[in-house]
Write an enzyme that holds these catalytic residues in place. Structure first.
Site, PDB file in Angstrom:
ATOM      1  CE1 TYR A  97      -3.597   2.683   1.033  1.00 52.43           C
ATOM      2  CE2 TYR A  97      -1.702   3.634   2.140  1.00 52.43           C
ATOM      3  CZ  TYR A  97      -2.984   3.758   1.644  1.00 52.43           C
ATOM      4  OH  TYR A  97      -3.641   4.966   1.744  1.00 52.43           O
ATOM      5  CD  GLU A 182      -5.874   4.709  -0.654  1.00 58.66           C
ATOM      6  OE1 GLU A 182      -5.977   5.287   0.441  1.00 58.66           O
ATOM      7  OE2 GLU A 182      -6.796   4.043  -1.154  1.00 58.66           O
TER       8      GLU A 182
END
Ligand code: GDP
Ligand code: MN
Length: 366
Positions: A97, A182
């Site tokens: 991530y 993101e």
């Protein structure tokens, strides 16, 4: 403003962040020139598409074409799928991530990264996420990148590739006036290369004047939100089950906060604005009923708005078509006693205290 995945990936590409090769499609006939296997992905402005069946794998053009036609028209938590992104599938060896957002309290950008990618970041324990502030108006400092590579346990070459992506991400973040960028998952392939398999981008609406190219970009609305918009009523669908009607966006948000403090969760946000026109109130209730909330919380603060006019509108909907869920009204301000009486006579709970009304709402949600 939220970007669709394919739009975000176009920008990623322009900033040098590796993304899979892909095409945007609205039907199974649109896919050409890709190597197989591919991934077919619903383009809706909401996460968790895979769980909802909006991400499918295909080994051949026929299979891909079928997957496209299956996903187009799908309803993903209220969002209708009108286009899909078909991409060459990455061979995943590990999912990470990586995100950058603004930390309002520190007044600085914040880099977040985790070796537990591919799942919702909210569900990752705090000690598995590295968070580092980035000094504003600078580049991403090397010490942050070293910390991150170490935290993720990357080998030297992997660390270099990861750092290049993080730097590009921060350039994009600043230049495009983003509030959030993101990549989840940022994938390390079996060949040892990083690729952004998913892309999320939100830009700051206040900076929209600097980005003519973003203006007029289509925004996903649920069918109900679209209907409300066409009637000039501000309605937003949320994840919970409680319907909130209030006058003024600030009061509506305070109401949602109070509901969650009392253990409930707002499902629809409907702002009446400054109106007490019974016709508009009736329209608001009609829209609210279509959202099928478990209970409706009406919060009226009558400064100029007359509480009894609002109540009159509610009573008229009840008389004309009925309301099949409980309504809790919090009424305060001009002509509140008349309004409360009117609503109580109609069988609703009507009180002046916001806190009590919220408690009652949560109790009645059933
Ligand atoms: P989301 O469910 O909306 O977050 O959509 P994502 O694009 O993040 O895809 C969800 C998951 O599907 C990822 O975490 C991966 O595990 C898997 N996935 C997506 N694209 C690929 C791909 O190209 N190859 C492989 N092997 N898995 C993928
Ligand atoms: Mn994802």
């Amino acid at each position: 403003m939220k970007f669709h995945e394919y739009k975000a990936k176009e920008l990623f590409g322009a900033y040098g962040i590796p993304v899979p090769r892909g095409v945007l499609a609205t039907s199974g006939k649109d896919i050409e020139g890709l190597d197989y296997p591919v991934v077919v992905k619903a383009q809706v402005l909401i996460g968790g598409r895979k769980k909802a069946g909006g991400v499918k794998f295909a080994d051949s053009p026929e299979e891909a074409s079928r997957a496209v036609d299956e996903i187009i028209g799908m309803d993903i938590r209220g969002y209708e799928v009108r286009q899909v992104l078909v991409e060459e599938a990455a061979e995943i060896s590990k999912e990470y991530y990586l995100g950058i957002t603004i930390d309002r309290e520190e007044r600085a950008p914040l880099l977040m990264t985790s070796a537990e990618g591919g799942v919702e970041i909210e569900s990752v324990p705090d000690d598995k996420i590295l968070k580092r502030h980035i000094p504003p108006f600078s580049v991403l400092p090397p010490y942050v990148l070293r910390d991150a590579s170490k935290f993720l346990g990357l080998a030297k070459e992997e660390g270099k590739a990861f750092s290049a992506i993080a730097r590009a991400m921060f350039r994009l973040f600043e230049k495009e006036d983003a509030e959030l960028v993101e990549i989840n998952p940022l994938v390390l392939t079996s060949k040892g290369e990083f690729v952004a398999v998913d892309a999320k981008l939100m830009s700051d609406d206040s900076a929209l004047y600097r980005h003519k190219e973003f203006q007029g970009m289509e925004q996903d609305l649920t069918p109900l939100e679209r209907e409300a918009e066409s009637k000039g009523i501000a309605l937003i669908q949320l994840d919970g089950d409680i319907g909130v009607i209030a006058n003024g966006a600030g009061l509506t948000m305070a109401t949602l906060d109070m509901i969650s403090l009392k253990g409930g969760k707002g499902g629809v946000f409907l702002d009446l604005g400054g109106t007490d026109d019974p016709e508009k109130v009736k329209e608001a209730f009609r829209l609210m009923k279509k959202a099928k909330p478990s209970v409706i919380f009406l919060n009226i603060f009558g400064g100029i708005t007359r509480c009894d006019s609002v109540a009159q509108g509610v009573k008229e909907v009840l008389d004309e078509e009925g309301i099949d869920v409980a309504v809790v009204a919090r009424i305060k301000g001009v002509h509140e006693d008349e309004a409360k009486q009117l609503l109580r006579d109609a069988g609703f709970v009507a009180v002046s205290s916001l806190e009590r009304a919220a408690e009652e709402t949560v109790r009645l949600r059933g």
